[in-house]
Enzyme design. Structure first.
Site, PDB file in Angstrom:
ATOM      1  N   PHE A   1       3.134  -8.742  -9.327  1.00 20.31           N
ATOM      2  CA  PHE A   1       4.307  -9.548  -9.029  1.00 20.31           C
ATOM      3  C   PHE A   1       4.702 -10.326 -10.289  1.00 20.31           C
ATOM      4  O   PHE A   1       3.846 -10.627 -11.125  1.00 20.31           O
ATOM      5  CB  PHE A   1       4.027 -10.517  -7.878  1.00 20.31           C
ATOM      6  CG  PHE A   1       4.099  -9.886  -6.511  1.00 20.31           C
ATOM      7  CD1 PHE A   1       5.130 -10.199  -5.645  1.00 20.31           C
ATOM      8  CD2 PHE A   1       3.153  -8.957  -6.101  1.00 20.31           C
ATOM      9  CE1 PHE A   1       5.212  -9.615  -4.387  1.00 20.31           C
ATOM     10  CE2 PHE A   1       3.226  -8.366  -4.850  1.00 20.31           C
ATOM     11  CZ  PHE A   1       4.257  -8.702  -3.982  1.00 20.31           C
TER      12      PHE A   1
ATOM     13  N   LYS B   1       0.826  -1.214   0.000  1.00 25.90           N
ATOM     14  CA  LYS B   1       0.000   0.000   0.000  1.00 25.90           C
ATOM     15  C   LYS B   1       0.861   1.266   0.000  1.00 25.90           C
ATOM     16  O   LYS B   1       0.628   2.179  -0.795  1.00 25.90           O
ATOM     17  CB  LYS B   1      -0.933  -0.021   1.213  1.00 25.90           C
ATOM     18  CG  LYS B   1      -1.889   1.159   1.286  1.00 25.90           C
ATOM     19  CD  LYS B   1      -2.948   0.955   2.329  1.00 25.90           C
ATOM     20  CE  LYS B   1      -2.465   1.169   3.731  1.00 25.90           C
ATOM     21  NZ  LYS B   1      -1.907   0.048   4.436  1.00 25.90           N
TER      22      LYS B   1
ATOM     23  N   TRP C   1       7.014  -0.931  -7.882  1.00 23.04           N
ATOM     24  CA  TRP C   1       8.164  -1.523  -7.181  1.00 23.04           C
ATOM     25  C   TRP C   1       9.338  -1.665  -8.148  1.00 23.04           C
ATOM     26  O   TRP C   1      10.474  -1.348  -7.808  1.00 23.04           O
ATOM     27  CB  TRP C   1       7.790  -2.886  -6.600  1.00 23.04           C
ATOM     28  CG  TRP C   1       8.858  -3.463  -5.715  1.00 23.04           C
ATOM     29  CD1 TRP C   1       9.003  -3.296  -4.374  1.00 23.04           C
ATOM     30  CD2 TRP C   1       9.963  -4.287  -6.139  1.00 23.04           C
ATOM     31  NE1 TRP C   1      10.122  -3.963  -3.921  1.00 23.04           N
ATOM     32  CE2 TRP C   1      10.731  -4.580  -4.990  1.00 23.04           C
ATOM     33  CE3 TRP C   1      10.371  -4.804  -7.366  1.00 23.04           C
ATOM     34  CZ2 TRP C   1      11.871  -5.367  -5.034  1.00 23.04           C
ATOM     35  CZ3 TRP C   1      11.530  -5.588  -7.415  1.00 23.04           C
ATOM     36  CH2 TRP C   1      12.273  -5.857  -6.254  1.00 23.04           C
TER      37      TRP C   1
ATOM     38  N   PHE D   1      -3.571  -0.389   7.272  1.00 19.91           N
ATOM     39  CA  PHE D   1      -4.176  -1.702   7.057  1.00 19.91           C
ATOM     40  C   PHE D   1      -5.250  -1.662   5.964  1.00 19.91           C
ATOM     41  O   PHE D   1      -5.143  -0.881   5.022  1.00 19.91           O
ATOM     42  CB  PHE D   1      -4.711  -2.270   8.362  1.00 19.91           C
ATOM     43  CG  PHE D   1      -3.636  -2.595   9.368  1.00 19.91           C
ATOM     44  CD1 PHE D   1      -2.513  -3.326   9.003  1.00 19.91           C
ATOM     45  CD2 PHE D   1      -3.726  -2.166  10.684  1.00 19.91           C
ATOM     46  CE1 PHE D   1      -1.508  -3.625   9.919  1.00 19.91           C
ATOM     47  CE2 PHE D   1      -2.726  -2.460  11.614  1.00 19.91           C
ATOM     48  CZ  PHE D   1      -1.626  -3.196  11.226  1.00 19.91           C
TER      49      PHE D   1
ATOM     50  N   THR E   1       4.015   1.495  -0.867  1.00 19.41           N
ATOM     51  CA  THR E   1       4.760   1.491  -2.129  1.00 19.41           C
ATOM     52  C   THR E   1       3.907   2.054  -3.258  1.00 19.41           C
ATOM     53  O   THR E   1       4.372   2.869  -4.072  1.00 19.41           O
ATOM     54  CB  THR E   1       5.217   0.057  -2.464  1.00 19.41           C
ATOM     55  OG1 THR E   1       6.007  -0.451  -1.390  1.00 19.41           O
ATOM     56  CG2 THR E   1       6.034   0.019  -3.744  1.00 19.41           C
TER      57      THR E   1
ATOM     58  N   ARG F   1       2.425   8.330   7.168  1.00 14.74           N
ATOM     59  CA  ARG F   1       2.718   8.151   8.595  1.00 14.74           C
ATOM     60  C   ARG F   1       4.208   7.883   8.804  1.00 14.74           C
ATOM     61  O   ARG F   1       4.898   7.407   7.912  1.00 14.74           O
ATOM     62  CB  ARG F   1       1.917   6.972   9.157  1.00 14.74           C
ATOM     63  CG  ARG F   1       0.417   7.186   9.170  1.00 14.74           C
ATOM     64  CD  ARG F   1      -0.317   5.931   9.603  1.00 14.74           C
ATOM     65  NE  ARG F   1      -0.105   4.852   8.649  1.00 14.74           N
ATOM     66  CZ  ARG F   1      -0.283   3.563   8.923  1.00 14.74           C
ATOM     67  NH1 ARG F   1      -0.658   3.196  10.119  1.00 14.74           N
ATOM     68  NH2 ARG F   1      -0.087   2.656   8.007  1.00 14.74           N
TER      69      ARG F   1
ATOM     70  N   LYS G   1       7.036  -6.729  10.621  1.00 11.53           N
ATOM     71  CA  LYS G   1       6.559  -5.997   9.461  1.00 11.53           C
ATOM     72  C   LYS G   1       7.678  -5.287   8.692  1.00 11.53           C
ATOM     73  O   LYS G   1       7.638  -5.157   7.479  1.00 11.53           O
ATOM     74  CB  LYS G   1       5.506  -4.967   9.903  1.00 11.53           C
ATOM     75  CG  LYS G   1       4.816  -4.235   8.760  1.00 11.53           C
ATOM     76  CD  LYS G   1       3.714  -3.333   9.302  1.00 11.53           C
ATOM     77  CE  LYS G   1       3.033  -2.559   8.190  1.00 11.53           C
ATOM     78  NZ  LYS G   1       3.918  -1.508   7.630  1.00 11.53           N
TER      79      LYS G   1
ATOM     80  N   ALA H   1      -3.375   1.440  13.211  1.00 10.22           N
ATOM     81  CA  ALA H   1      -4.734   1.448  12.657  1.00 10.22           C
ATOM     82  C   ALA H   1      -5.639   0.396  13.281  1.00 10.22           C
ATOM     83  O   ALA H   1      -6.855   0.493  13.162  1.00 10.22           O
ATOM     84  CB  ALA H   1      -4.692   1.250  11.147  1.00 10.22           C
TER      85      ALA H   1
END
Length: 559
Positions: A384, A73, A412, A303, A75, A96, A107, A275
Site C-alpha cells: 500500500f 488475495k 493493484w 480466507f 488480486t 471461485r 465484502k 471457506a
C-alpha cells in the site's frame, strides 16, 4: 484520484474469448460462447485432449486471517498469473465464482482489483453464466420433492422434525434463517419448521465442485442425506429419486467458465463454496482443466491458510491427488498492524511495535504451510502507498528467521508488471524444491482425533472440546460408517481460534465443537465451532445501496 475497480474494468479492451481460448490450445469447437467475452468448456474435453508429457505446475495462493483492512488475495493471484505470462510462461488461472450475498453485502465482489482483475467483472460478479442459479434450483428441487413425498403419504417414513435439508437462495437474507412452511391447511403440505442457507453453503455447491464428471456428480448428489426416519435411519436424495433430475439441472453448471484477466491471461472461474462453512475452493474440474491446457496454474483457497489452504490440501488434494508446487502467502502491513492492535482508522501510520505484535499471525500461517504441509512458500506483501520502508524490512527480517523469502506485490497499481517479483520467487521455489506434501491428519483416525490434530497443528490450540450434542453427532456418524471421511472445519475466518476477537497468534485456548454434520454427498464431515451463519444478513449500509445503472446500461458502484 484513484480510479475505482469497475472504472478500470470498463475502460479496458477485452479480447474475444475465442482468442483467449487459443492461448491454451482450445479451438472454437471446444468452447460454448456466452457472448463475446465468456464461454463454457465441456468437461468431456479432458478425456479427448489429455496433456502429454510434463505436468503443469500448480501454485496455491492463500493469506493471513482476513481483516477489515483487506489482504488482496484474489488480486495477487491474478496479478502473479499475469506476471508469469509476461515472463513467457503458458499460464492459466482457476478462481471461485462470486456469491451475490457478499457482492451486495459487506465484502463486495471477488474479481480482484485495480489493474489485476478478471473481466468482464460486472458479469462475473452478478449473474455470470447462471451456475449459482442452477445450483439453487437443484437444491430447491430436492427440498420440494422432500415435502411432496411427506405430503403424498410418506412411504419412506421420514420424520419431518428431523429433516436436515434446507432451501437455498444466493442472497444475504436473515429473515429466511428460520421459517415455518406448509401453512394454510391440508392442501398446502405438512406444517414444519424450515430455513434457508445461502447457495454457496448448500451441499450441492460442494458436490459440484468436487465431482469428477457428470456420473460422479449424479452419484454424489444421490448420497446426500436429507434427514432421518422415525426409526433413526438416514434418508438420501437417491431414495427420493431426486438425483437424476438434480443432475439434469446441473449439466451446464458443471462446465467450467472461461474468461480473461485485464492482460489476457486465460482464467477459469467456476464454483464457489464458502471457506468458513464449506471447503472454499473452485471446482476440481476447473483446476484440472487449467492444468491440462497450461504449464503454470495459479489458484486460490478462501480466507486465511487456517481455513482455505488447510481444506484445499486435506480435502481437495486428498480426494484428487493434486499437489501444489509452491504456495504464495499474501499479507499486508496494514492487516498485520491490525492484528497487532491498531484500529482501522490508524493503519496508515507507521507503527513498528504493532507490526511486530501482529507478525506472529503471518508466521503461524507460514509454519502451517512449510512445516505442517511441507510445501515451499513465499510471502507476498500486497503493498500500500502508506507502507514505510522500515515496516517492509521488519516483515522481511522476521520471515527470514523462518527461512521464507518475502517479495513485494504491486499488482493493484501495476498489474502483471507489479507481480514479477513474486512470480520470480515462485519460479525459483518450483525449480529448487521437490518436497512431498503431507496432510495435517490421517484420514483413518477417529473423528475426534482428526479435529484435535487440526486444532493443535493448524490453529495452535491446546485441544478441542466437544459438546454433548457434538459427541452424539459423532456417535451417529460412526454408526453410519462414515467416520473415515475428511474434516471440513466451520470456523470464524477472523482468528486462528474460534473466537473472532482473538487476533494475532492466540495461545492457551481450546476449540469448542458444538455440532457435527455429515455431508455424505460431498464426502466430508463438517465440524461446527463458534457462531457460524449459513445464511448471512446485510449490514446497516449494504454495498447494494451504492450500485446503480444508467440509461445506457452501464453499471456503477460495483467493487
Amino acid at each position: 484520484m484513484f480510479k475505482s475497480d469497475i472504472e478500470i474494468a470498463q475502460e479496458s479492451s477485452l479480447k474475444d474469448i475465442r482468442e483467449i481460448a487459443k492461448k491454451i490450445d482450445l479451438s472454437e469447437e471446444d468452447i460454448e460462447l456466452y457472448g463475446k467475452y465468456k464461454a463454457k468448456v465441456d468437461y468431456n474435453i479432458l478425456n479427448k485432449k489429455k496433456k502429454e508429457g510434463k505436468k503443469a505446475k500448480l501454485i496455491l495462493t492463500t493469506a493471513v486471517n482476513p481483516t477489515p483492512a483487506g489482504e488482496g488475495k484474489t488480486t495477487t493471484t491474478i496479478g502473479v498469473s499475469d506476471a508469469l505470462s509476461r515472463l513467457g510462461k503458458k499460464t492459466a488461472v482457476a478462481l471461485r465464482e462470486p456469491s451475490l450475498g457478499p457482492v451486495f453485502g459487506v465484502k463486495g465482489g471477488a474479481t480482484g482489483g485495480g489493474y489485476a482483475q478478471v473481466v468482464p467483472m460486472e458479469d462475473i460478479n452478478l449473474h455470470f453464466t447462471g451456475d449459482f442459479h442452477a445450483i439453487g434450483a437443484a437444491n430447491n428441487l430436492l427440498a420440494a420433492m422432500i415435502d411432496n413425498h411427506i405430503h403424498q403419504g410418506n412411504d419412506l417414513n421420514i420424520d419431518p422434525r428431523r429433516l436436515t435439508w434446507k432451501r437455498a437462495v444466493d442472497m444475504n437474507d436473515r429473515q429466511l434463517r428460520d421459517i415455518v412452511v406448509g401453512l394454510g391447511g391440508a392442501k398446502n403440505g405438512v406444517p414444519r419448521e424450515d430455513g434457508f442457507d445461502i447457495t454457496v453453503a448448500s451441499e450441492v455447491m460442494a458436490v459440484l465442485c468436487l465431482a469428477k464428471d457428470i456420473l460422479d456428480l449424479k452419484e454424489k448428489l444421490g448420497n446426500i442425506i436429507i434427514g432421518y426416519t422415525y426409526n433413526d435411519e438416514p434418508v438420501t436424495a437417491k431414495e427420493l429419486k431426486a438425483n437424476g433430475a438434480m443432475t439434469a439441472l446441473l449439466k451446464d453448471a458443471l462446465k467450467p467458465n472461461l474468461v480473461q484477466t485485464l492482460e489476457g491471461t486465460p482464467t477459469f472461474v467456476h464454483g464457489g463454496p464458502f471457506a468458513n462453512i464449506a471447503h472454499g475452493c473452485n471446482s476440481v474440474t476447473a483446476t484440472k482443466m487449467a492444468m491440462n491446457f497450461a504449464d503454470y496454474v495459479v489458484t486460490e483457497a478462501g480466507f486465511g491458510a487456517d481455513l482455505g489452504a488447510e481444506k484445499f490440501i486435506d480435502i481437495k488434494c486428498r480426494m484428487t491427488g493434486l499437489k501444489p508446487d509452491a504456495v504464495i502467502i499474501v499479507a499486508t502491513v496494514r492487516a498485520l498492524k491490525y492484528n497487532g492492535g491498531v484500529s482501522k482508522e490508524d493503519l496508515n501510520n507507521e507503527n513498528l511495535e504493532a507490526l511486530r505484535n501482529g507478525m506472529p499471525n503471518l508466521l503461524k500461517h507460514v509454519e502451517n504451510i512449510t512445516k505442517v504441509f511441507k510445501l515451499p512458500a513465499v510471502v507476498a506483501i500486497n503493498k500500500f502507498p502508506f507502507d514505510s520502508e522500515a515496516e517492509i524490512q521488519l516483515v522481511k527480517a522476521m520471515c527470514a528467521e523462518l527461512g521464507v523469502k518475502v517479495a513485494l506485490s504491486e499488482v493493484w497499481a501495476k498489474g502483471g508488471e507489479g507481480g514479477e517479483a513474486v512470480a520470480k520467487e515462485v519460479l525459483e521455489l518450483i525449480e529448487s524444491n521437490d518436497s512431498e506434501m503431507e496432510f495435517a491428519y490421517d484420514v483413518n483416525a477417529s473423528i475426534e482425533d482428526k479435529i484435535k490434530m487440526i486444532a493443535r497443528k493448524i490453529y495452535g490450540a491446546d485441544d478441542a472440546a466437544f459438546t454433548a450434542a457434538a459427541k452424539a453427532d459423532i456417535e451417529k456418524i460412526n454408526k453410519l460408517g462414515l467416520g473415515h471421511l475428511p474434516i471440513c472445519m466451520a470456523k470464524t475466518q477472523s482468528s486462528l481460534s474460534d473466537n473472532p476477537s482473538l487476533l494475532g497468534r492466540p495461545e492457551g485456548f481450546d476449540i469448542t465443537v458444538r455440532q457435527i454434520r455429515v455431508s455424505a454427498g460431498a464426502g466430508f464431515i463438517v465440524a461446527i465451532t463458534g457462531d457460524i451463519m449459513t445464511m448471512p444478513g446485510l449490514p446497516k449500509e449494504p454495498a447494494a445501496e451504492k450500485i446503480d445503472i444508467n440509461e445506457k446500461g452501464v453499471i456503477s458502484g460495483l467493487f
